[in-house]
Write a protein that holds these residues in place. Sequence first.
Motif, short mmCIF file in Angstrom:
data_model
loop_
_atom_site.label_atom_id
_atom_site.label_comp_id
_atom_site.label_asym_id
_atom_site.label_seq_id
_atom_site.Cartn_x
_atom_site.Cartn_y
_atom_site.Cartn_z
N PRO A 42 -37.80 -67.49 31.60
CA PRO A 42 -37.85 -66.14 31.01
C PRO A 42 -37.50 -65.04 32.01
CG PRO A 42 -40.05 -67.17 30.96
CD PRO A 42 -39.10 -68.20 31.48
N GLY A 43 -37.90 -65.23 33.28
CA GLY A 43 -37.54 -64.22 34.29
C GLY A 43 -36.04 -64.15 34.48
N ASN A 44 -35.37 -65.31 34.55
CA ASN A 44 -33.92 -65.34 34.66
C ASN A 44 -33.25 -64.67 33.46
OD1 ASN A 44 -33.79 -66.73 37.11
ND2 ASN A 44 -33.66 -68.75 36.15
N ILE A 45 -33.75 -64.97 32.26
CA ILE A 45 -33.15 -64.42 31.05
C ILE A 45 -33.26 -62.90 31.02
CG2 ILE A 45 -33.40 -64.31 28.53
CD1 ILE A 45 -34.27 -67.28 28.68
N GLY A 46 -34.47 -62.41 31.29
CA GLY A 46 -34.67 -60.96 31.28
C GLY A 46 -33.81 -60.28 32.33
N THR A 47 -33.73 -60.89 33.51
CA THR A 47 -32.91 -60.32 34.59
C THR A 47 -31.44 -60.29 34.19
OG1 THR A 47 -34.50 -61.08 36.23
CG2 THR A 47 -32.30 -60.56 37.04
N MET A 48 -30.98 -61.32 33.48
CA MET A 48 -29.56 -61.34 33.06
C MET A 48 -29.28 -60.24 32.03
SD MET A 48 -28.25 -65.26 33.20
CE MET A 48 -29.67 -66.12 32.60
N VAL A 49 -30.23 -59.97 31.14
CA VAL A 49 -30.04 -58.89 30.16
C VAL A 49 -29.96 -57.55 30.90
CG1 VAL A 49 -31.12 -57.62 28.26
CG2 VAL A 49 -31.15 -60.14 28.25
N ARG A 50 -30.86 -57.37 31.86
CA ARG A 50 -30.86 -56.14 32.66
C ARG A 50 -29.54 -55.98 33.42
NH1 ARG A 50 -35.08 -55.51 37.72
NH2 ARG A 50 -34.30 -53.56 38.61
N THR A 51 -29.04 -57.08 34.00
CA THR A 51 -27.80 -57.04 34.77
C THR A 51 -26.61 -56.77 33.84
OG1 THR A 51 -28.77 -58.67 36.27
CG2 THR A 51 -26.41 -58.24 36.50
N ALA A 52 -26.62 -57.38 32.65
CA ALA A 52 -25.54 -57.15 31.67
C ALA A 52 -25.48 -55.67 31.32
CB ALA A 52 -25.76 -58.00 30.43
#
Lengths: 257, 257
Positions: free
Chosen positions: B123-133
Amino acid sequence: MKVIRSVQNKQVKEWKKLSTKKGRKKQNAYLLDGWHLVKEALAARSEIKLLLVTEDFKYRAEFEEMNTQNSEEIIISEEVAKHLSETPSPQGIFGVIALKKEQSTPVSLQGGAWLMLDSVQDPGNIGTMVRTADAAGFTGVIFGVGTADVYQPKVVRAMQGSQFHIKLITASLSEWIQQMHKENMPVFGTELNPAAKPYDEVGKYRDFAIVMGNEGNGMSEEILSTTTTNLYIPIKGHAESLNVAVAAGILMFQLKR
Amino acid sequence: MKVIRSVQNKQVKEWKKLSTKKGRKKQNAYLLDGWHLVKEALAARSEIKLLLVTEDFKYRAEFEEMNTQNSEEIIISEEVAKHLSETPSPQGIFGVIALKKEQSTPVSLQGGAWLMLDSVQDPGNIGTMVRTADAAGFTGVIFGVGTADVYQPKVVRAMQGSQFHIKLITASLSEWIQQMHKENMPVFGTELNPAAKPYDEVGKYRDFAIVMGNEGNGMSEEILSTTTTNLYIPIKGHAESLNVAVAAGILMFQLKR
């Protein structure tokens, strides 16, 4: 072979203390949890003081095939493994690894690509940055004052064994930056400030350093004022900032020749 | 104004259930924890069903200055705040946010830059990818089957409010990739395979998609075989791989025009 089954055992209590900075300092060691990390330590001929292994794990082919003859082994119960691990289902193998004596006073670097951490706090971010520095072909990571401890369990887990591939130094960033200036190595600071230089306009380097700052507050003013140039990653959408480990990854891969 | 002090209260029990996928589906809502996220929701005029606020937080200037007149407010005790939060010291403000009705069947995209997640787990990776996108100026993120749920608490924390800035869609990646092919948008897969194309040799794009795979296993063979080109980030050191969120950041910033 020695067998330890109880979490009340005195040695188990000592190993458990390796999760604290005080315990690591006193015993001059840290703990690796899991086969991937122990394998990296064996491959790197790192000084493994002890291997702790459950009966179940000891007879796995992958473990039997590995040359572990230079390391003392102790058999531990599943209960002890659960007690020592910070993960819900430990694999059943741990390594007690000697802390390396660090070079903290600046010496001639003879170049290289360096990542510097100025008060970075989150252990997952720190470990991920060490892993990324390794992947990007960096020489090492310098942990400045105020940055979380290199060998705490969450950092160790996120580093994925990269501590055996690149140099990790805990030291005063100012002193090392001075040394880099002496050796004519550019030191790039990072700022969340569009007045800084866009990161993709400075070219590529072999010998240089990048400094990443604290998650909430960025780099300290003191360090920002001593860098060669400060860089900025332009934000194109509406996010306020990037995660520090993602930003470090973008910069390291962009700047390293 | 309604005041709830007990964690035994029926409504508190319902809010607590928003940490589960089942609870979110049943109540058609998810929970935001903390001022930064609630402020983003208010700024985005997102549908806030309820604001839960401790007495202490209610009289802070930053809260009093914010226009919250369209949202129902309930005062909660510190005890209830601690019970609802997944952080050790919650700020004392929560928002119950309506889940958006999602467009999951492919429609004309009319271009845009899209990140697609193929069975990403952490979940941390997923949230970080949304933020980066969001930071990279992407249009949206498509969550494929097998990818962790968008609105689970750890994803929400790591997104840092980016769900209010870009589109988040849960859908079949294959169907969307077909749609992208129809619209002549290149779809870049990612592989840990030096036989794939180096990521910095394909140029920059306005309308395209990048697919990221599972942390341990990468992208599924099925999806890999439907992409336009598969990309590789060359590893220069000895790390086996990059963290998926770091790799996604490097790719998004490199490929987006």
